[in-house]
Write a protein that holds these residues in place. Structure first.
Motif, PDB file in Angstrom:
ATOM      1  N   PRO A  71       0.769  -1.248   0.000  1.00  0.00           N
ATOM      2  CA  PRO A  71       0.000   0.000   0.000  1.00  0.00           C
ATOM      3  C   PRO A  71       0.800   1.297   0.000  1.00  0.00           C
ATOM      4  N   LYS A  72       1.811   1.453   0.878  1.00  0.00           N
ATOM      5  CA  LYS A  72       2.385   2.799   1.042  1.00  0.00           C
ATOM      6  C   LYS A  72       3.772   2.750   1.662  1.00  0.00           C
ATOM      7  N   CYS A  78       4.346  -2.077   5.638  1.00  0.00           N
ATOM      8  CA  CYS A  78       5.101  -2.029   4.387  1.00  0.00           C
ATOM      9  C   CYS A  78       6.601  -1.934   4.656  1.00  0.00           C
ATOM     10  N   SER A 103       4.092  -0.016  -5.681  1.00  0.00           N
ATOM     11  CA  SER A 103       3.004   0.695  -4.998  1.00  0.00           C
ATOM     12  C   SER A 103       2.651   1.935  -5.818  1.00  0.00           C
ATOM     13  N   ASP A 105       2.997   4.903  -4.811  1.00  0.00           N
ATOM     14  CA  ASP A 105       3.839   6.030  -4.424  1.00  0.00           C
ATOM     15  C   ASP A 105       4.688   6.504  -5.600  1.00  0.00           C
ATOM     16  N   TRP A 138      -5.507  -3.789  -6.730  1.00  0.00           N
ATOM     17  CA  TRP A 138      -5.795  -2.353  -6.601  1.00  0.00           C
ATOM     18  C   TRP A 138      -7.114  -2.162  -5.871  1.00  0.00           C
ATOM     19  N   TYR A 141      -7.273   3.748  -4.246  1.00  0.00           N
ATOM     20  CA  TYR A 141      -6.124   4.529  -4.720  1.00  0.00           C
ATOM     21  C   TYR A 141      -4.793   3.944  -4.247  1.00  0.00           C
ATOM     22  N   VAL A 142      -4.814   2.713  -3.740  1.00  0.00           N
ATOM     23  CA  VAL A 142      -3.584   2.056  -3.285  1.00  0.00           C
ATOM     24  C   VAL A 142      -3.524   0.622  -3.790  1.00  0.00           C
ATOM     25  N   SER A 143      -2.299   0.108  -3.815  1.00  0.00           N
ATOM     26  CA  SER A 143      -2.094  -1.304  -4.117  1.00  0.00           C
ATOM     27  C   SER A 143      -2.401  -2.121  -2.873  1.00  0.00           C
TER      28      SER A 143
END
Length: 184
Positions: A71-72, A78, A103, A105, A138, A141-143
């Protein structure tokens, strides 16, 4: 007092929801369709943390690839997952295996994350989620926290959903041993 209690409950609810998405079979449905095992892995090209060139899955033909979505950058789970992959990197290299993280990012965020954590494997910037969507990883807005093992011919051999960051690298290494032994 009421406001603080409300915010704590809201925060706890959000954490529970994230955990549910990462552990639930519904996660795959919400993230899209996972690619099929024993079929060609979806090809991609994405910019990397070094910013000097893009990386494609096809760049690693002839090597095993552990492709992990997360995710982040800089979040606790993570960071732990990345540290475990980095810790085991010599074992992966001895198995002709490349680790690749993905990700949403930015390249700059990935570069800072790699510098901060001493990561020696590429992190790819999937800012629009196109590759994460192709891998059914997905949500919003994040993996999502998913991992895929791809063999040297580009065939997807294993899929992980509901990943526990603290033990994930060890379980991937164990499965990689099995897959490589079976391929010999």
């Amino acid at each position: 007092m009421f406001r603080r209690t409300f915010l704590n409950i809201l925060f706890a609810s959000c954490l529970a929801l994230v955990a549910w998405f990462n552990l639930s079979p519904a996660a795959s449905a919400l993230g899209g369709k996972l690619p099929s095992v024993n079929q060609p892995a979806p090809e991609f090209t994405l910019p990397t943390n070094t910013g000097d060139r893009a990386i494609s899955l096809s760049d690693y033909k002839g090597k095993w690839v552990v492709l992990y979505f997360y995710p982040k950058d800089f979040t606790s789970g993570c960071t732990l997952e990345a540290r475990r992959f980095q810790q085991d990197l010599p074992k992966y290299r001895s198995k002709n295996t490349q680790i690749i993280g993905v990700s949403a990012d930015s390249v700059d965020s990935h570069a800072k994350f790699c510098d901060s954590e001493g990561l020696k494997f590429p992190l790819l910037a999937d800012v629009d989620g196109k590759v994460s969507k192709a891998y059914g990883s997905w949500i919003g807005y994040v993996s999502m926290r998913h991992t895929f093992i791809v063999d040297p011919k580009g065939i997807l051999r294993e899929t992980y959903t509901g990943v526990n960051p603290s033990i994930h690298s060890a379980e991937v290494l164990a499965r990689l041993n099995e897959l490589q032994s079976a391929a010999s």
